[in-house]
Design a protein around this motif. Structure first.
Motif, PDB file in Angstrom:
ATOM      1  N   ASN A   1       0.638  -1.179   0.100  1.00  0.00           N
ATOM      2  CA  ASN A   1      -0.397   0.031  -0.009  1.00  0.00           C
ATOM      3  C   ASN A   1       0.555   1.560   0.397  1.00  0.00           C
ATOM      4  O   ASN A   1       0.051   2.541   0.393  1.00  0.00           O
ATOM      5  CB  ASN A   1      -0.798   0.043   1.299  1.00  0.00           C
ATOM      6  CG  ASN A   1       0.062  -0.243   2.330  1.00  0.00           C
ATOM      7  OD1 ASN A   1       1.379  -0.022   2.870  1.00  0.00           O
ATOM      8  ND2 ASN A   1      -1.023  -0.081   3.996  1.00  0.00           N
ATOM      9  N   TYR A   2       1.951   1.111  -0.692  1.00  0.00           N
ATOM     10  CA  TYR A   2       3.058   2.509  -1.291  1.00  0.00           C
ATOM     11  C   TYR A   2       3.578   2.610   1.065  1.00  0.00           C
ATOM     12  O   TYR A   2       4.287   3.300   0.834  1.00  0.00           O
ATOM     13  CB  TYR A   2       2.265   3.155  -1.545  1.00  0.00           C
ATOM     14  CG  TYR A   2       2.354   2.716  -2.772  1.00  0.00           C
ATOM     15  CD1 TYR A   2       3.187   2.837  -3.690  1.00  0.00           C
ATOM     16  CD2 TYR A   2       0.677   2.939  -3.195  1.00  0.00           C
ATOM     17  CE1 TYR A   2       2.563   1.937  -4.747  1.00  0.00           C
ATOM     18  CE2 TYR A   2       0.568   2.598  -4.579  1.00  0.00           C
ATOM     19  CZ  TYR A   2       1.048   1.773  -4.923  1.00  0.00           C
ATOM     20  OH  TYR A   2       0.360   1.214  -6.058  1.00  0.00           O
TER      21      TYR A   2
ATOM     22  N   VAL B   1       6.939   6.787  10.201  1.00  0.00           N
ATOM     23  CA  VAL B   1       6.729   5.620   8.684  1.00  0.00           C
ATOM     24  C   VAL B   1       6.112   7.030   8.469  1.00  0.00           C
ATOM     25  O   VAL B   1       6.250   8.389   8.072  1.00  0.00           O
ATOM     26  CB  VAL B   1       5.412   5.804   9.974  1.00  0.00           C
ATOM     27  CG1 VAL B   1       4.058   4.628   8.945  1.00  0.00           C
ATOM     28  CG2 VAL B   1       5.514   4.155  10.908  1.00  0.00           C
ATOM     29  N   GLY B   2       6.109   6.833   7.409  1.00  0.00           N
ATOM     30  CA  GLY B   2       5.707   7.868   6.084  1.00  0.00           C
ATOM     31  C   GLY B   2       4.963   6.461   4.345  1.00  0.00           C
ATOM     32  O   GLY B   2       4.315   5.707   4.771  1.00  0.00           O
ATOM     33  N   VAL B   3       4.830   7.554   3.865  1.00  0.00           N
ATOM     34  CA  VAL B   3       4.340   7.179   2.443  1.00  0.00           C
ATOM     35  C   VAL B   3       4.473   7.405   1.082  1.00  0.00           C
ATOM     36  O   VAL B   3       5.446   9.033   1.092  1.00  0.00           O
ATOM     37  CB  VAL B   3       2.870   6.884   2.264  1.00  0.00           C
ATOM     38  CG1 VAL B   3       2.783   8.552   2.229  1.00  0.00           C
ATOM     39  CG2 VAL B   3       1.990   6.295   1.164  1.00  0.00           C
ATOM     40  N   LEU B   4       5.039   6.677   0.355  1.00  0.00           N
ATOM     41  CA  LEU B   4       5.648   7.428  -1.702  1.00  0.00           C
ATOM     42  C   LEU B   4       3.866   7.521  -1.778  1.00  0.00           C
ATOM     43  O   LEU B   4       3.404   6.696  -2.024  1.00  0.00           O
ATOM     44  CB  LEU B   4       6.304   5.526  -2.146  1.00  0.00           C
ATOM     45  CG  LEU B   4       7.211   4.814  -1.466  1.00  0.00           C
ATOM     46  CD1 LEU B   4       7.712   3.788  -1.813  1.00  0.00           C
ATOM     47  CD2 LEU B   4       8.601   6.252  -1.469  1.00  0.00           C
TER      48      LEU B   4
ATOM     49  N   PRO C   1       6.477  -5.921  -6.130  1.00  0.00           N
ATOM     50  CA  PRO C   1       6.031  -5.915  -7.638  1.00  0.00           C
ATOM     51  C   PRO C   1       5.199  -4.102  -8.070  1.00  0.00           C
ATOM     52  O   PRO C   1       5.718  -2.982  -8.556  1.00  0.00           O
ATOM     53  CB  PRO C   1       5.549  -6.933  -7.886  1.00  0.00           C
ATOM     54  CG  PRO C   1       5.938  -8.098  -7.190  1.00  0.00           C
ATOM     55  CD  PRO C   1       5.783  -6.952  -6.114  1.00  0.00           C
ATOM     56  N   SER C   2       4.305  -3.611  -7.090  1.00  0.00           N
ATOM     57  CA  SER C   2       3.275  -2.826  -7.385  1.00  0.00           C
ATOM     58  C   SER C   2       4.572  -1.709  -7.017  1.00  0.00           C
ATOM     59  O   SER C   2       3.355  -0.488  -7.529  1.00  0.00           O
ATOM     60  CB  SER C   2       2.329  -3.265  -6.735  1.00  0.00           C
ATOM     61  OG  SER C   2       2.136  -3.142  -4.863  1.00  0.00           O
ATOM     62  N   VAL C   3       4.656  -1.588  -6.190  1.00  0.00           N
ATOM     63  CA  VAL C   3       5.284  -0.207  -5.719  1.00  0.00           C
ATOM     64  C   VAL C   3       6.795   0.086  -7.123  1.00  0.00           C
ATOM     65  O   VAL C   3       7.036   1.160  -6.792  1.00  0.00           O
ATOM     66  CB  VAL C   3       6.347  -0.590  -4.251  1.00  0.00           C
ATOM     67  CG1 VAL C   3       6.924   0.723  -4.131  1.00  0.00           C
ATOM     68  CG2 VAL C   3       5.705  -0.249  -3.301  1.00  0.00           C
ATOM     69  N   ASN C   4       7.437  -1.661  -7.283  1.00  0.00           N
ATOM     70  CA  ASN C   4       8.333  -1.224  -8.267  1.00  0.00           C
ATOM     71  C   ASN C   4       7.539  -0.496  -9.296  1.00  0.00           C
ATOM     72  O   ASN C   4       7.809   0.201 -10.143  1.00  0.00           O
ATOM     73  CB  ASN C   4       8.846  -2.374  -8.655  1.00  0.00           C
ATOM     74  CG  ASN C   4      10.650  -2.317  -9.297  1.00  0.00           C
ATOM     75  OD1 ASN C   4      11.093  -2.230  -8.289  1.00  0.00           O
ATOM     76  ND2 ASN C   4      10.337  -2.194 -10.464  1.00  0.00           N
ATOM     77  N   ASP C   5       6.930  -0.824  -9.488  1.00  0.00           N
ATOM     78  CA  ASP C   5       6.043  -1.128 -11.590  1.00  0.00           C
ATOM     79  C   ASP C   5       5.750   1.280 -11.186  1.00  0.00           C
ATOM     80  O   ASP C   5       5.925   1.680 -12.029  1.00  0.00           O
ATOM     81  CB  ASP C   5       5.263  -1.649 -11.313  1.00  0.00           C
ATOM     82  CG  ASP C   5       5.440  -2.992 -11.768  1.00  0.00           C
ATOM     83  OD1 ASP C   5       6.573  -3.388 -12.083  1.00  0.00           O
ATOM     84  OD2 ASP C   5       4.607  -4.009 -12.090  1.00  0.00           O
ATOM     85  N   GLN C   6       5.012   1.310 -10.133  1.00  0.00           N
ATOM     86  CA  GLN C   6       4.014   2.710  -9.379  1.00  0.00           C
ATOM     87  C   GLN C   6       5.741   3.044  -9.586  1.00  0.00           C
ATOM     88  O   GLN C   6       5.116   4.657 -10.356  1.00  0.00           O
ATOM     89  CB  GLN C   6       3.142   3.067  -8.643  1.00  0.00           C
ATOM     90  CG  GLN C   6       2.565   3.915  -8.357  1.00  0.00           C
ATOM     91  CD  GLN C   6       1.456   3.947  -9.455  1.00  0.00           C
ATOM     92  OE1 GLN C   6       0.256   3.509  -9.899  1.00  0.00           O
ATOM     93  NE2 GLN C   6       1.773   4.841 -10.179  1.00  0.00           N
TER      94      GLN C   6
END
Length: 370
Positions: free
Chosen positions: A216-217, A247-250, A293-298
């Motif tokens: 969830n980034y 704690v953070g978010v991309l 993979p979802s984070v890598n691709d996003q």
């Protein structure tokens, strides 16, 4: 010659100058053959901790100049080298600011950082009254020395003593004091000129990764190092901070801000992969890249979005009294190859900035002639 072989005796002057050219000149480096044992020897782990502390002080100054300025932990020679390398820039009386290249430099691995910084530092030694040949000879010898063993400074000239003080500040050598008469090489100098150029410091910070990234980034940085958190903060939006974790978010905005500073998606992904927590390596099916993979691709998609449009500076001409005037300027700009855009209905002409002066002169001449 022994054995009756024919030999040639070199000219005395040529032999002397050849020796200077090969060895860099000056008195020979005696190393530790005639040294007494150090009463307080330094362990390899102590040298690693010292090297990491000194190198992180330099990186912290680059990442957060205003706060690092107060500690005065970086010398003028280091700041000059950072500016010469294009990692920082200064304007008037303002504090030095980091450049796009500086942001990229911070995300490199330690070995690549040290190699690049030393190369740029060597480009400035002539202005300090140092001989490049002597500095290179010392660095070559230093890179092949034994870590944890002390060496003598006997035979070093005053300029070379100053050179050693710079290496001491950068963390490449440890010296108790300038008058100590001995120094210890650190792992930052080990394999400096090797093709692999890998540095593995024996410290807790270097042994373990500290970043966990979820699908969830959401990002968790288990570190109390101000430098490490400053690096993560370049592309992460921090939410809250606890004693041992941040704690953070991309997000699209945080990643785009990093890319506006010159950081690429590949550098962000590589940084996250290198510093991934061991738990991520255990649970991931891809040992070479434990990121979801979802984070890598996003992250890559966000970079692609930025590249859909290409910005080109230009000059706009739009206040034409007649359609004929518009056509004259449009045709001339097209003729000389500087026409970027034209709209017949709105009578607007956009020319590349490189051709603006020439088109403007033509239009003024045409207007007067008309």
């Amino acid at each position: 010659m022994p054995g009756g072989l024919t030999g040639w005796m070199l000219n005395q002057t040529f032999r002397h100058n050849l020796k200077i050219g090969l060895l860099g000149g000056g008195a020979p480096w005696t190393k530790s053959k005639q040294m007494e044992a150090d009463l307080k020897p330094k362990a390899v782990s102590d040298l690693d901790a010292y090297a990491l502390q000194r190198w992180e002080a330099l990186l912290h100054y680059l990442a957060d100049t205003e706060r690092a300025q107060q500690s005065e932990s970086v010398s003028r020679d280091a700041v000059v080298t950072l500016a010469h390398a294009g990692l920082m820039e200064t304007e008037g009386e303002r504090l030095p600011t980091i450049t796009k290249e500086g942001f990229q430099f911070l995300l490199l691995d330690t070995a690549s950082q040290v190699w690049y910084f030393v190369i740029k530092y060597l480009e400035t030694v002539d202005s300090k009254g140092l001989k490049l040949s002597e500095c290179l000879a010392f660095l070559f010898a230093l890179s092949m020395d034994t870590i944890g063993k002390d060496y003598s400074t006997d035979g070093f000239s005053e300029p070379m003593q100053q050179f050693m003080q710079n290496l001491r500040e950068f963390g490449l050598i440890y010296q108790r004091s300038r008058k100590a008469g001995r120094f210890y090489p650190t792992k930052l100098a080990e394999n400096l000129f090797s093709r692999t150029r890998r540095i593995a410091l024996d410290t807790d910070k270097q042994k373990t990764g500290f970043i966990v990234v979820e699908t969830n980034y959401r990002l968790y940085a288990y570190s109390d190092s101000e430098l490490q958190l400053a690096l993560v903060g370049m592309f992460t939006e921090f939410l809250y901070r606890l004693p041992n974790v941040v704690v953070g978010v991309l997000t699209r905005d945080s990643v785009n801000q990093a890319m506006r500073n010159g950081i690429t998606s590949e550098q962000i992904i590589t940084f996250l992969r290198i510093h991934a927590h061991e738990e991520m390596n255990k649970t991931s099916g891809n040992l070479s890249n434990p990121l979801p993979p979802s984070v890598n691709d996003q992250i890559q998609i966000w970079e692609t979005e930025r590249n859909r449009l290409k910005y080109t500076p230009g000059a706009l001409y739009n206040q034409f009294l007649t359609h004929h005037d518009y056509e004259v300027v449009r045709d001339y700009a097209q003729k000389i190859g500087v026409l970027a855009h034209a709209n017949d209905q709105r009578r607007t002409v956009v020319v590349y900035l490189s051709g603006h002066d020439e088109v403007r002169k033509f239009w003024k001449k045409h207007s007067k002639g008309g």
